[in-house]
Design a protein around this motif. Sequence first.
Motif, PDB file in Angstrom:
ATOM      1  N   PRO A 199     -10.412  41.413  69.248  1.00  0.00           N
ATOM      2  CA  PRO A 199      -9.838  40.372  68.183  1.00  0.00           C
ATOM      3  C   PRO A 199      -8.693  41.158  66.889  1.00  0.00           C
ATOM      4  CG  PRO A 199     -11.678  39.418  69.498  1.00  0.00           C
ATOM      5  CD  PRO A 199     -11.725  41.758  69.327  1.00  0.00           C
ATOM      6  N   GLN A 200      -9.794  41.912  66.356  1.00  0.00           N
ATOM      7  CA  GLN A 200      -9.189  41.612  64.809  1.00  0.00           C
ATOM      8  C   GLN A 200      -8.356  43.250  64.771  1.00  0.00           C
ATOM      9  OE1 GLN A 200     -12.728  42.057  61.717  1.00  0.00           O
ATOM     10  NE2 GLN A 200     -13.434  40.717  63.278  1.00  0.00           N
ATOM     11  N   LEU A 201      -7.857  43.785  65.621  1.00  0.00           N
ATOM     12  CA  LEU A 201      -6.454  44.692  65.579  1.00  0.00           C
ATOM     13  C   LEU A 201      -5.870  44.327  66.608  1.00  0.00           C
ATOM     14  CD1 LEU A 201      -8.796  48.093  66.094  1.00  0.00           C
ATOM     15  CD2 LEU A 201      -8.042  46.825  64.561  1.00  0.00           C
ATOM     16  N   LYS A 202      -4.255  44.373  66.309  1.00  0.00           N
ATOM     17  CA  LYS A 202      -3.106  43.666  66.926  1.00  0.00           C
ATOM     18  C   LYS A 202      -2.237  45.364  67.352  1.00  0.00           C
ATOM     19  CE  LYS A 202       0.976  41.058  65.817  1.00  0.00           C
ATOM     20  NZ  LYS A 202       2.315  41.311  64.462  1.00  0.00           N
ATOM     21  N   TYR A 203      -2.393  45.494  68.204  1.00  0.00           N
ATOM     22  CA  TYR A 203      -1.422  45.813  69.169  1.00  0.00           C
ATOM     23  C   TYR A 203       0.061  46.027  68.116  1.00  0.00           C
ATOM     24  CZ  TYR A 203       2.039  48.484  72.039  1.00  0.00           C
ATOM     25  OH  TYR A 203       3.165  49.671  72.766  1.00  0.00           O
ATOM     26  N   ILE A 204       0.541  46.855  67.835  1.00  0.00           N
ATOM     27  CA  ILE A 204       1.827  47.926  67.420  1.00  0.00           C
ATOM     28  C   ILE A 204       2.352  48.748  67.844  1.00  0.00           C
ATOM     29  CG2 ILE A 204       2.815  48.442  65.066  1.00  0.00           C
ATOM     30  CD1 ILE A 204       1.214  46.369  64.413  1.00  0.00           C
ATOM     31  N   ASP A 205       2.164  49.280  68.453  1.00  0.00           N
ATOM     32  CA  ASP A 205       3.067  50.855  69.228  1.00  0.00           C
ATOM     33  C   ASP A 205       2.607  51.563  69.627  1.00  0.00           C
ATOM     34  OD1 ASP A 205       5.273  51.679  69.422  1.00  0.00           O
ATOM     35  OD2 ASP A 205       5.403  52.882  67.675  1.00  0.00           O
ATOM     36  N   THR A 206       3.333  52.621  70.758  1.00  0.00           N
ATOM     37  CA  THR A 206       2.425  53.281  71.430  1.00  0.00           C
ATOM     38  C   THR A 206       3.389  54.890  71.354  1.00  0.00           C
ATOM     39  OG1 THR A 206       1.365  52.360  72.998  1.00  0.00           O
ATOM     40  CG2 THR A 206       2.219  53.906  73.856  1.00  0.00           C
ATOM     41  N   ILE A 243      -6.104  42.906  60.823  1.00  0.00           N
ATOM     42  CA  ILE A 243      -5.336  41.901  60.880  1.00  0.00           C
ATOM     43  C   ILE A 243      -6.992  40.673  60.341  1.00  0.00           C
ATOM     44  CG2 ILE A 243      -3.392  41.440  62.389  1.00  0.00           C
ATOM     45  CD1 ILE A 243      -5.161  39.296  64.166  1.00  0.00           C
ATOM     46  N   ASN A 244      -6.461  39.854  59.460  1.00  0.00           N
ATOM     47  CA  ASN A 244      -7.563  39.177  58.415  1.00  0.00           C
ATOM     48  C   ASN A 244      -8.005  38.345  59.775  1.00  0.00           C
ATOM     49  OD1 ASN A 244      -8.760  37.030  57.820  1.00  0.00           O
ATOM     50  ND2 ASN A 244      -7.181  36.659  55.637  1.00  0.00           N
ATOM     51  N   PRO A 245      -9.510  38.273  59.738  1.00  0.00           N
ATOM     52  CA  PRO A 245     -10.315  38.031  60.922  1.00  0.00           C
ATOM     53  C   PRO A 245     -10.005  36.384  60.878  1.00  0.00           C
ATOM     54  CG  PRO A 245     -11.685  39.257  59.085  1.00  0.00           C
ATOM     55  CD  PRO A 245     -10.615  39.055  58.339  1.00  0.00           C
ATOM     56  N   GLU A 246      -9.585  35.549  59.635  1.00  0.00           N
ATOM     57  CA  GLU A 246      -9.661  34.311  59.780  1.00  0.00           C
ATOM     58  C   GLU A 246      -8.738  33.868  60.295  1.00  0.00           C
ATOM     59  OE1 GLU A 246      -9.376  33.261  55.430  1.00  0.00           O
ATOM     60  OE2 GLU A 246     -11.760  33.942  54.791  1.00  0.00           O
ATOM     61  N   LEU A 247      -7.503  35.102  61.244  1.00  0.00           N
ATOM     62  CA  LEU A 247      -6.579  34.242  61.684  1.00  0.00           C
ATOM     63  C   LEU A 247      -6.747  34.912  62.912  1.00  0.00           C
ATOM     64  CD1 LEU A 247      -4.216  35.919  59.171  1.00  0.00           C
ATOM     65  CD2 LEU A 247      -4.785  33.908  59.326  1.00  0.00           C
ATOM     66  N   VAL A 248      -7.975  35.407  62.954  1.00  0.00           N
ATOM     67  CA  VAL A 248      -8.341  35.555  65.107  1.00  0.00           C
ATOM     68  C   VAL A 248      -8.913  34.090  65.787  1.00  0.00           C
ATOM     69  CG1 VAL A 248      -9.685  36.957  66.134  1.00  0.00           C
ATOM     70  CG2 VAL A 248      -8.782  37.758  64.527  1.00  0.00           C
ATOM     71  N   SER A 249      -8.342  33.764  66.651  1.00  0.00           N
ATOM     72  CA  SER A 249      -8.541  32.205  67.083  1.00  0.00           C
ATOM     73  C   SER A 249     -10.028  32.587  67.846  1.00  0.00           C
ATOM     74  CB  SER A 249      -7.478  32.102  67.843  1.00  0.00           C
ATOM     75  OG  SER A 249      -7.259  32.835  68.687  1.00  0.00           O
TER      76      SER A 249
END
Length: 190
Positions: free
Chosen positions: A158-165, A184-190
């Motif tokens: 959840p704290q790693l946002k996919y960017i690219d392959t 990403i900021n852990p506070e932004l993880v839903s």
Amino acid sequence: MKQFDWNSSVDYVDQNTRYMDILNQHPRQIQFFENWTEYVIRSVKHYCSNYIIPNGKIIYAGVWKGEIYRVFQTLYEDRVMGFDIEKYSNDTDVIYGDFRKISKRYQQPCAIFFNGLGHWARNKKSKQAGLKFAVDNLVEGGLYFDNYHGTPFKTLHPQLKYIDTYRDKHTNTNSVGIILFKKINPELVS
């Protein structure tokens, strides 16, 4: 050399810590790994020149022969730390040991974590240790590099946002590549 079972559910590294020597014995595999190394170097240079790299260490886990590790050293000099379970190269800067056991001693903010600890299907415990280290230590905006074999995964943590392959265009296949995530900021993880 210790007996090796390709079909075992036991991680390759737990069967033989020098499993890369075994994998790299056949001429086709030698060529594959040479192409793979060149490809990964291109992808690292591409991503590192196209993203803002925050402050923190650059961690490369699973340096093997050190070619990709040296690219990070060229780009980021003394910010780079490398790890491997065996001494495959003569690089005196690499920290040797089982990353699953020694990584706790090296907890620190990092800007990039490259999880080169093998193949997810073949070294799952090592890959998971690398992922945990990255999630615990990457600063916000830090990059997580991983390789994939098969279908690229876009959800890893959840704290790693996919960017690219970044696909391996030189092997004419979509089944091998590098996948990039951003912390990403852990506070932004839903």
